[in-house]
Enzyme design. Structure first.
Site, short mmCIF file in Angstrom:
data_model
loop_
_atom_site.label_atom_id
_atom_site.label_comp_id
_atom_site.label_asym_id
_atom_site.label_seq_id
_atom_site.Cartn_x
_atom_site.Cartn_y
_atom_site.Cartn_z
N TYR A 66 -9.27 -44.83 67.06
CA TYR A 66 -8.15 -44.19 66.34
C TYR A 66 -6.87 -44.25 67.17
O TYR A 66 -5.78 -44.43 66.63
CB TYR A 66 -8.51 -42.75 65.92
N ASN A 101 -4.37 -44.27 52.11
CA ASN A 101 -3.99 -44.70 53.45
C ASN A 101 -3.73 -43.50 54.35
O ASN A 101 -3.24 -42.47 53.91
CB ASN A 101 -2.74 -45.59 53.38
N ASP A 103 -1.98 -43.95 57.22
CA ASP A 103 -0.98 -44.42 58.19
C ASP A 103 0.38 -43.71 58.09
O ASP A 103 1.25 -43.92 58.93
CB ASP A 103 -0.78 -45.95 58.03
N HIS A 118 -7.18 -39.23 51.93
CA HIS A 118 -8.14 -39.41 53.04
C HIS A 118 -7.60 -38.89 54.35
O HIS A 118 -8.07 -39.26 55.41
CB HIS A 118 -8.51 -40.91 53.18
N CYS A 126 -9.91 -29.69 65.55
CA CYS A 126 -11.08 -29.34 66.38
C CYS A 126 -12.33 -29.79 65.63
O CYS A 126 -12.53 -29.44 64.46
CB CYS A 126 -11.13 -27.82 66.60
N CYS A 147 -11.97 -23.61 71.77
CA CYS A 147 -13.44 -23.53 71.93
C CYS A 147 -14.00 -24.66 72.81
O CYS A 147 -15.19 -24.69 73.08
CB CYS A 147 -14.12 -23.58 70.56
N GLY A 184 -3.01 -52.20 45.66
CA GLY A 184 -3.48 -52.54 47.01
C GLY A 184 -4.76 -51.85 47.40
O GLY A 184 -4.94 -51.47 48.56
N PRO A 211 -3.42 -59.04 44.93
CA PRO A 211 -3.53 -60.51 44.82
C PRO A 211 -4.89 -60.92 44.23
O PRO A 211 -5.02 -62.00 43.65
CB PRO A 211 -3.42 -60.97 46.28
C1 BV8 Z 1 -17.15 -38.18 49.40
C2 BV8 Z 1 -10.17 -42.57 56.25
C3 BV8 Z 1 -18.44 -36.35 48.70
C4 BV8 Z 1 -10.84 -42.94 57.54
C5 BV8 Z 1 -11.50 -43.60 54.47
C6 BV8 Z 1 -19.73 -41.92 44.60
C7 BV8 Z 1 -19.14 -40.66 44.54
C8 BV8 Z 1 -18.81 -40.00 45.72
C9 BV8 Z 1 -19.03 -40.61 46.96
C10 BV8 Z 1 -19.59 -41.85 47.01
C11 BV8 Z 1 -19.95 -42.51 45.84
N1 BV8 Z 1 -20.48 -43.70 46.19
C12 BV8 Z 1 -20.47 -43.82 47.54
C13 BV8 Z 1 -19.95 -42.71 48.07
C14 BV8 Z 1 -19.79 -42.47 49.49
C15 BV8 Z 1 -18.47 -42.99 50.04
C16 BV8 Z 1 -18.06 -44.32 49.48
O1 BV8 Z 1 -17.26 -44.40 48.55
N2 BV8 Z 1 -18.58 -45.40 50.07
C17 BV8 Z 1 -18.17 -46.72 49.65
C18 BV8 Z 1 -18.12 -47.64 50.87
C19 BV8 Z 1 -19.16 -47.20 48.60
N3 BV8 Z 1 -17.42 -42.03 49.80
C20 BV8 Z 1 -17.26 -41.01 50.66
O2 BV8 Z 1 -18.02 -40.80 51.60
C21 BV8 Z 1 -16.08 -40.08 50.42
N4 BV8 Z 1 -16.50 -38.71 50.44
O3 BV8 Z 1 -17.47 -38.81 48.47
O4 BV8 Z 1 -17.43 -36.81 49.55
C22 BV8 Z 1 -19.69 -36.48 49.52
C23 BV8 Z 1 -19.89 -35.55 50.50
C24 BV8 Z 1 -21.08 -35.62 51.25
C25 BV8 Z 1 -22.01 -36.65 51.02
C26 BV8 Z 1 -21.75 -37.63 50.03
C27 BV8 Z 1 -20.57 -37.54 49.28
C28 BV8 Z 1 -15.05 -40.21 51.53
C29 BV8 Z 1 -14.46 -41.58 51.55
C30 BV8 Z 1 -13.27 -41.58 52.54
C31 BV8 Z 1 -13.56 -42.53 53.67
N5 BV8 Z 1 -12.37 -42.64 54.53
N6 BV8 Z 1 -10.42 -43.62 55.26
C32 BV8 Z 1 -10.16 -44.09 58.22
O5 BV8 Z 1 -9.22 -44.68 57.65
O6 BV8 Z 1 -10.57 -44.40 59.35
S1 BV8 Z 1 -11.70 -44.80 53.31
C33 BV8 Z 1 -10.93 -46.24 53.76
O7 BV8 Z 1 -11.19 -47.11 52.65
C34 BV8 Z 1 -9.42 -46.20 53.86
O8 BV8 Z 1 -8.83 -44.94 53.59
C35 BV8 Z 1 -8.99 -47.16 52.76
O9 BV8 Z 1 -7.79 -46.87 52.19
C36 BV8 Z 1 -10.10 -46.92 51.81
C37 BV8 Z 1 -10.26 -47.79 50.62
O10 BV8 Z 1 -10.11 -49.09 51.03
P1 BV8 Z 1 -8.82 -49.86 50.44
O11 BV8 Z 1 -7.62 -49.01 50.66
O12 BV8 Z 1 -9.12 -50.25 49.05
O13 BV8 Z 1 -8.72 -51.08 51.41
P2 BV8 Z 1 -9.55 -52.42 51.33
O14 BV8 Z 1 -9.35 -53.12 52.62
O15 BV8 Z 1 -10.92 -52.15 50.83
O16 BV8 Z 1 -8.81 -53.25 50.16
C38 BV8 Z 1 -7.49 -53.67 50.34
C39 BV8 Z 1 -7.07 -54.25 49.02
O17 BV8 Z 1 -5.70 -54.62 49.12
C40 BV8 Z 1 -7.84 -55.50 48.61
O18 BV8 Z 1 -8.22 -55.40 47.25
C41 BV8 Z 1 -6.81 -56.62 48.80
O19 BV8 Z 1 -6.99 -57.65 47.84
C42 BV8 Z 1 -5.53 -55.90 48.55
N7 BV8 Z 1 -4.35 -56.45 49.22
C43 BV8 Z 1 -4.27 -57.15 50.37
N8 BV8 Z 1 -2.98 -57.46 50.65
C44 BV8 Z 1 -2.23 -56.93 49.63
C45 BV8 Z 1 -3.09 -56.29 48.73
N9 BV8 Z 1 -2.65 -55.67 47.62
C46 BV8 Z 1 -1.33 -55.69 47.39
N10 BV8 Z 1 -0.43 -56.28 48.21
C47 BV8 Z 1 -0.85 -56.90 49.34
N11 BV8 Z 1 0.05 -57.50 50.15
#
Ligand code: BV8
Length: 244
Positions: A66, A101, A103, A118, A126, A147, A184, A211
């Site tokens: 981070y 995001n 950021d 997020h 903490c 703590c 995005g 894209p």
């Molecule tokens: C939760 C912070 C309840 C940290 C992040 C169903 C329901 C509920 C939960 C789940 C579910 N199924 C699965 C889950 C669990 C999980 C999940 O979704 N897993 C996924 C992998 C399947 N979800 C969770 O755990 C969430 N919590 O549900 O709580 C709970 C409680 C207890 C137990 C179970 C459930 C919490 C999720 C939050 C995770 N934290 N970020 C950090 O950043 O370090 S998520 C992380 O992914 C980032 O925040 C990011 O933003 C996010 C999503 O990714 P994207 O933003 O879409 O980025 P990505 O790279 O994937 O895609 C980029 C896109 O941009 C592409 O499509 C590309 O084509 C496009 N692009 C590229 N260039 C451009 C562009 N577009 C436009 N212009 C450009 N120039």
């Protein structure tokens, strides 16, 4: 590139809700969440590192990741896509920006009341009490002055719940809008990716800017294939011209 019908729809919209993902920051030089990591972090999968389990197992490693990301984001600027969303908010009666995001670039560009679904990269909490701890930024893993537990970044990890206020506000805005933009994001992370379904059920016009097509392609009214830093300024100009 921007259909006239979309400009007309926006010109008559009462409320617009936008969900952004890592792709909106890509043109600022911030790697998207799923593209391969580089250098020191190449061998780590963000989906593994962004978890409480990774932090519990190796808090120093996760803290370093981070710190690396904070340093990277401190050295980039918002891009035209971020600024166009600031302008869009001024061109419609009601506007809500939800971002996945962490950021902080939307706020740096001037967007107000951003819903950080997020959390935020630059906040420290903490790890034991969950409370926000100010001013303990450091290269080494810091500890809570109260703590003694390690501090952690104020982001939502996989398996953690979305902050209640952010979740409520985001779902309310998705359920009460005339136009919903998904910009995005790969639409893979829930519950954020579920917002578009709420908007569709509420009768909103659905627009994606990316894209690449994503899993929500079938439900879209408009799929604008391209980069947000190019499409959004064009869209805002067309809407502004339409208004004059
Ligand atoms: C939760 C912070 C309840 C940290 C992040 C169903 C329901 C509920 C939960 C789940 C579910 N199924 C699965 C889950 C669990 C999980 C999940 O979704 N897993 C996924 C992998 C399947 N979800 C969770 O755990 C969430 N919590 O549900 O709580 C709970 C409680 C207890 C137990 C179970 C459930 C919490 C999720 C939050 C995770 N934290 N970020 C950090 O950043 O370090 S998520 C992380 O992914 C980032 O925040 C990011 O933003 C996010 C999503 O990714 P994207 O933003 O879409 O980025 P990505 O790279 O994937 O895609 C980029 C896109 O941009 C592409 O499509 C590309 O084509 C496009 N692009 C590229 N260039 C451009 C562009 N577009 C436009 N212009 C450009 N120039």
């Amino acid at each position: 590139m921007i259909p006239n019908e979309l400009v007309e729809t926006l010109a008559n919209a009462r409320r617009v809700t936008v969900l952004t993902g890592a792709g909106v920051s890509a043109e600022s030089g911030v790697p998207t969440f799923r593209e391969a990591q580089t250098g020191l972090w190449a061998r780590y999968d963000p989906l593994q590192l962004a978890t409480p389990e990774a932090f519990d197992a190796n808090p120093e490693l996760v803290w370093d990741w981070y710190q690396f990301r904070r340093e990277l984001v401190r050295n980039v600027e918002p891009n035209p896509g971020h600024y166009a969303l600031v302008e869009l908010a001024n061109l419609v009666p009601a506007f809500t920006l939800v971002t996945q995001n962490v950021d902080g670039l939307h706020a740096r560009a001037g967007s107000r009341d951003v819903i950080e679904f997020h959390g935020n990269l630059f906040e420290n909490r903490c790890a034991a009490e969950g409370t926000v701890v100010e001013g303990r930024e450091s290269k080494q893993l810091p500890h809570c002055p109260g703590c003694g537990a390690p501090l952690r970044p104020g982001v939502v990890w996989f398996g953690e719940s979305i902050p209640a206020a952010a979740s409520e506000q985001a779902f309310a805005a998705a359920g009460d809008c005339d136009v919903f933009f998904s910009i995005g994001t790969s639409s893979l992370v829930y519950p954020a990716a579920g917002l578009v379904e709420i908007a569709r059920e509420a009768g909103a016009v659905l627009v994606e800017i990316n894209p690449e097509p994503t899993d929500i392609a079938a439900s879209l009214d408009f799929a604008l294939a391209g980069k947000s830093g190019q499409i959004l300024p064009d869209l805002v100009k067309r809407l502004g011209d339409h208004r004059t």
